[in-house]
Design a protein around this motif. Sequence first.
Motif, PDB file in Angstrom:
ATOM      1  N   ARG A   1     -10.030  -6.136   4.192  1.00 39.77           N
ATOM      2  CA  ARG A   1      -9.313  -7.001   4.931  1.00 39.77           C
ATOM      3  C   ARG A   1      -7.960  -6.322   5.523  1.00 39.77           C
ATOM      4  NH1 ARG A   1     -12.027 -11.602   3.106  1.00 39.77           N
ATOM      5  NH2 ARG A   1      -9.943 -12.139   2.422  1.00 39.77           N
ATOM      6  N   TYR A   2      -7.237  -6.097   4.270  1.00 43.43           N
ATOM      7  CA  TYR A   2      -5.674  -5.792   4.464  1.00 43.43           C
ATOM      8  C   TYR A   2      -5.649  -4.560   5.040  1.00 43.43           C
ATOM      9  CZ  TYR A   2      -1.102  -4.523   3.078  1.00 43.43           C
ATOM     10  OH  TYR A   2       0.099  -4.308   3.275  1.00 43.43           O
ATOM     11  N   ALA A   3      -6.552  -3.603   4.616  1.00 42.58           N
ATOM     12  CA  ALA A   3      -6.448  -2.199   4.788  1.00 42.58           C
ATOM     13  C   ALA A   3      -6.857  -1.773   6.311  1.00 42.58           C
ATOM     14  CB  ALA A   3      -7.466  -1.277   3.980  1.00 42.58           C
ATOM     15  N   SER A   4      -7.607  -2.982   6.370  1.00 47.16           N
ATOM     16  CA  SER A   4      -8.249  -2.873   8.260  1.00 47.16           C
ATOM     17  C   SER A   4      -7.205  -3.148   9.034  1.00 47.16           C
ATOM     18  CB  SER A   4      -9.371  -3.553   8.358  1.00 47.16           C
ATOM     19  OG  SER A   4     -10.519  -3.052   7.703  1.00 47.16           O
ATOM     20  N   LYS A   5      -6.192  -3.953   8.620  1.00 42.31           N
ATOM     21  CA  LYS A   5      -5.099  -4.498   9.356  1.00 42.31           C
ATOM     22  C   LYS A   5      -3.587  -3.754   9.377  1.00 42.31           C
ATOM     23  CE  LYS A   5      -7.329  -9.317   9.790  1.00 42.31           C
ATOM     24  NZ  LYS A   5      -7.026 -10.433   9.399  1.00 42.31           N
ATOM     25  N   ARG A   6      -3.533  -3.233   8.194  1.00 39.79           N
ATOM     26  CA  ARG A   6      -2.153  -2.895   7.889  1.00 39.79           C
ATOM     27  C   ARG A   6      -2.113  -1.422   8.540  1.00 39.79           C
ATOM     28  NH1 ARG A   6       2.295  -0.999   7.111  1.00 39.79           N
ATOM     29  NH2 ARG A   6       3.395  -0.929   5.315  1.00 39.79           N
TER      30      ARG A   6
ATOM     31  N   PRO B   1      -4.652   2.187  11.348  1.00 43.96           N
ATOM     32  CA  PRO B   1      -4.967   1.219  10.037  1.00 43.96           C
ATOM     33  C   PRO B   1      -5.080   2.218   8.991  1.00 43.96           C
ATOM     34  CG  PRO B   1      -6.362   0.795  11.554  1.00 43.96           C
ATOM     35  CD  PRO B   1      -5.721   2.056  12.240  1.00 43.96           C
ATOM     36  N   ILE B   2      -4.579   1.746   7.764  1.00 43.68           N
ATOM     37  CA  ILE B   2      -4.441   2.657   6.454  1.00 43.68           C
ATOM     38  C   ILE B   2      -6.168   2.865   5.969  1.00 43.68           C
ATOM     39  CG2 ILE B   2      -2.353   2.124   5.725  1.00 43.68           C
ATOM     40  CD1 ILE B   2      -3.471   0.212   3.683  1.00 43.68           C
ATOM     41  N   ALA B   3      -6.951   1.863   6.399  1.00 39.22           N
ATOM     42  CA  ALA B   3      -8.409   2.156   5.956  1.00 39.22           C
ATOM     43  C   ALA B   3      -8.883   3.281   6.483  1.00 39.22           C
ATOM     44  CB  ALA B   3      -9.302   1.004   6.444  1.00 39.22           C
ATOM     45  N   THR B   4      -8.252   3.949   7.492  1.00 34.83           N
ATOM     46  CA  THR B   4      -8.840   5.274   7.860  1.00 34.83           C
ATOM     47  C   THR B   4      -8.249   6.376   7.404  1.00 34.83           C
ATOM     48  OG1 THR B   4      -7.027   5.310   9.968  1.00 34.83           O
ATOM     49  CG2 THR B   4      -9.006   3.989  10.433  1.00 34.83           C
ATOM     50  N   PHE B   5      -7.536   6.342   6.353  1.00 31.79           N
ATOM     51  CA  PHE B   5      -7.063   7.331   5.820  1.00 31.79           C
ATOM     52  C   PHE B   5      -7.899   7.780   4.467  1.00 31.79           C
ATOM     53  CE2 PHE B   5      -2.307   5.628   6.464  1.00 31.79           C
ATOM     54  CZ  PHE B   5      -2.468   6.106   7.928  1.00 31.79           C
ATOM     55  N   GLN B   6      -8.107   9.052   4.448  1.00 35.64           N
ATOM     56  CA  GLN B   6      -9.253   9.280   3.314  1.00 35.64           C
ATOM     57  C   GLN B   6      -8.642   8.967   2.194  1.00 35.64           C
ATOM     58  OE1 GLN B   6      -9.438  13.877   2.702  1.00 35.64           O
ATOM     59  NE2 GLN B   6     -11.645  13.567   2.735  1.00 35.64           N
ATOM     60  N   ALA B   7      -7.805   9.104   1.449  1.00 34.01           N
ATOM     61  CA  ALA B   7      -7.443   8.489   0.155  1.00 34.01           C
ATOM     62  C   ALA B   7      -7.594   7.158  -0.009  1.00 34.01           C
ATOM     63  CB  ALA B   7      -5.918   8.919  -0.094  1.00 34.01           C
ATOM     64  N   VAL B   8      -7.444   6.354   0.959  1.00 34.96           N
ATOM     65  CA  VAL B   8      -7.676   4.863   0.887  1.00 34.96           C
ATOM     66  C   VAL B   8      -9.136   4.851   0.886  1.00 34.96           C
ATOM     67  CG1 VAL B   8      -7.414   2.628   1.864  1.00 34.96           C
ATOM     68  CG2 VAL B   8      -5.569   4.345   1.793  1.00 34.96           C
ATOM     69  N   ALA B   9      -9.893   5.339   1.647  1.00 35.62           N
ATOM     70  CA  ALA B   9     -11.340   5.254   1.843  1.00 35.62           C
ATOM     71  C   ALA B   9     -12.159   5.613   0.547  1.00 35.62           C
ATOM     72  CB  ALA B   9     -11.807   5.909   3.357  1.00 35.62           C
ATOM     73  N   VAL B  10     -11.650   6.678   0.072  1.00 32.12           N
ATOM     74  CA  VAL B  10     -12.142   7.268  -1.331  1.00 32.12           C
ATOM     75  C   VAL B  10     -11.992   6.179  -2.510  1.00 32.12           C
ATOM     76  CG1 VAL B  10     -12.041   9.040  -3.171  1.00 32.12           C
ATOM     77  CG2 VAL B  10     -12.240   9.599  -0.575  1.00 32.12           C
ATOM     78  N   GLN B  11     -10.724   5.825  -2.585  1.00 32.99           N
ATOM     79  CA  GLN B  11     -10.420   4.875  -3.684  1.00 32.99           C
ATOM     80  C   GLN B  11     -11.255   3.569  -3.379  1.00 32.99           C
ATOM     81  OE1 GLN B  11      -6.120   4.540  -4.858  1.00 32.99           O
ATOM     82  NE2 GLN B  11      -5.858   5.825  -3.146  1.00 32.99           N
ATOM     83  N   SER B  12     -11.638   3.073  -2.105  1.00 30.85           N
ATOM     84  CA  SER B  12     -12.089   1.965  -1.721  1.00 30.85           C
ATOM     85  C   SER B  12     -13.826   2.182  -2.045  1.00 30.85           C
ATOM     86  CB  SER B  12     -11.938   1.368  -0.434  1.00 30.85           C
ATOM     87  OG  SER B  12     -10.746   1.092  -0.082  1.00 30.85           O
TER      88      SER B  12
ATOM     89  N   ALA C   1      -6.675  -2.522  -5.876  1.00 33.84           N
ATOM     90  CA  ALA C   1      -6.310  -3.541  -4.891  1.00 33.84           C
ATOM     91  C   ALA C   1      -4.760  -3.610  -4.727  1.00 33.84           C
ATOM     92  CB  ALA C   1      -6.868  -4.927  -5.162  1.00 33.84           C
ATOM     93  N   GLN C   2      -4.141  -3.559  -6.116  1.00 37.37           N
ATOM     94  CA  GLN C   2      -2.664  -3.910  -6.055  1.00 37.37           C
ATOM     95  C   GLN C   2      -1.998  -2.741  -5.209  1.00 37.37           C
ATOM     96  OE1 GLN C   2      -0.917  -6.411  -6.624  1.00 37.37           O
ATOM     97  NE2 GLN C   2      -1.660  -7.721  -8.436  1.00 37.37           N
ATOM     98  N   HIS C   3      -2.458  -1.468  -5.669  1.00 37.08           N
ATOM     99  CA  HIS C   3      -2.046   0.044  -5.210  1.00 37.08           C
ATOM    100  C   HIS C   3      -2.237  -0.212  -3.814  1.00 37.08           C
ATOM    101  CE1 HIS C   3      -1.004   4.107  -4.742  1.00 37.08           C
ATOM    102  NE2 HIS C   3      -2.349   4.447  -4.213  1.00 37.08           N
ATOM    103  N   LEU C   4      -3.248  -0.492  -3.077  1.00 38.41           N
ATOM    104  CA  LEU C   4      -3.534  -0.292  -1.660  1.00 38.41           C
ATOM    105  C   LEU C   4      -2.770  -1.326  -0.972  1.00 38.41           C
ATOM    106  CD1 LEU C   4      -7.249   0.854  -1.401  1.00 38.41           C
ATOM    107  CD2 LEU C   4      -5.151   2.080  -1.585  1.00 38.41           C
ATOM    108  N   HIS C   5      -2.463  -2.302  -1.762  1.00 40.01           N
ATOM    109  CA  HIS C   5      -1.677  -3.618  -0.962  1.00 40.01           C
ATOM    110  C   HIS C   5      -0.186  -3.338  -0.988  1.00 40.01           C
ATOM    111  CE1 HIS C   5      -5.272  -6.412  -1.161  1.00 40.01           C
ATOM    112  NE2 HIS C   5      -4.503  -7.045  -0.105  1.00 40.01           N
TER     113      HIS C   5
END
Length: 377
Positions: free
Chosen positions: A253-258, A264-275, A328-332
């Motif tokens: 939820r956070y990555a979709s809004k931030r 949104p950071i959720a669209t970044f490849q590095a974030v998506a791979v970690q998730s 989670a802490q890293h991505l937040h």
Amino acid sequence: MDFTFTEEQQAAAEAARGVFAGVAPDAVPSPALTPGAVADDFDRPLWSRLAEADLLSLLLAEDYGGAGLDAIALCLVLRESAKVLARVPLLESSAATAAVQAYGGQELRAELLARAGRGEVVLTVAAHGRTGHDPAELAVTARQDGSGWVLDGMQTAVPWAYDADLVVVPARTAADRTVLALVPRGVEGVSLAEQVSTSGERLGELRLESVRVAARYVVDAEGAWEWLRELLATGTCALALGLGERVLEMTSRYASKREQFGHPIATFQAVAVQSADRYIDLCAMEAALWQAAWRITSGAPGALPAAGDVAVAKIWASEGVRRIVQTAQHLHGGFGADVDYPLHRYHAWAKHLELALGPAAAHEEALGDLLAAHPLG
């Protein structure tokens, strides 16, 4: 293998969701804000609601007012409890009463089980030994004396030790057998020293000096402690799974809004791979959990004893929940450390679950011993 849940198991999970819907993780006492233990007692009002919903008697037979369900149903309920950080001894009390039902004497079952199922009696288990790394059954000795037993030794990090009415203590006899003694809190010879978990919950260092226990409160059936230990470990895996699922939901939820750079950071490849990696962890944790719970429930034979499946589940739970909360802490970012946001509470609870009943390394060693004793192929 079919892991489809029965209607009764699904009904238990649905009832749990209804009870836990009223629990706000934001309101759970924070170890970051409270010096020492976060509270003097567990959540008694929630405990009463669990009793009213018949969730404290899931594993008990109908003769004792229970639903007659199994370890899988209990794990489904524990999974829901961890999502909201429910501060109740649900795992310990349920597992202890199930062990008494399976291995205890008729007099003890009649005296204890129905009351425990109604929430009138609370049980916990001393399962960590002297240091948290040595076998718990070797930390206390038991010897028969007349019509009763005498216990000597020490157990560390006993959950809910200050709140439970009875502590189930594994103890070793001179004949190299393990018995389970149900020790009332406050009996002569019992002393407690306060310890505090990473979650902020109060634990107890339990010292036993010539503590006398009546014979009816001692379970000496073969295999009782091993079965109880496996159920506790599997339940801990269920707690880790529920916590991990909720943390990954929060992160999604956070990555979709931030937003950064207009996206949104959720669209970044590095974030998506970690998730995605953490989602794979959750899938592995879940598969290993239900395999272990199924082996305990069914008693089905396998290439290894059920303890092997439990060890695999705890390895995945310990490693997986740690990776999930760290990611989670890293991505937040800094928001993850905000004490007005519940993520830091989940992180603290995850560390406790990672180490509870042994970290991954301890279970890897146990699995290695089992593989050496039962060569595959």
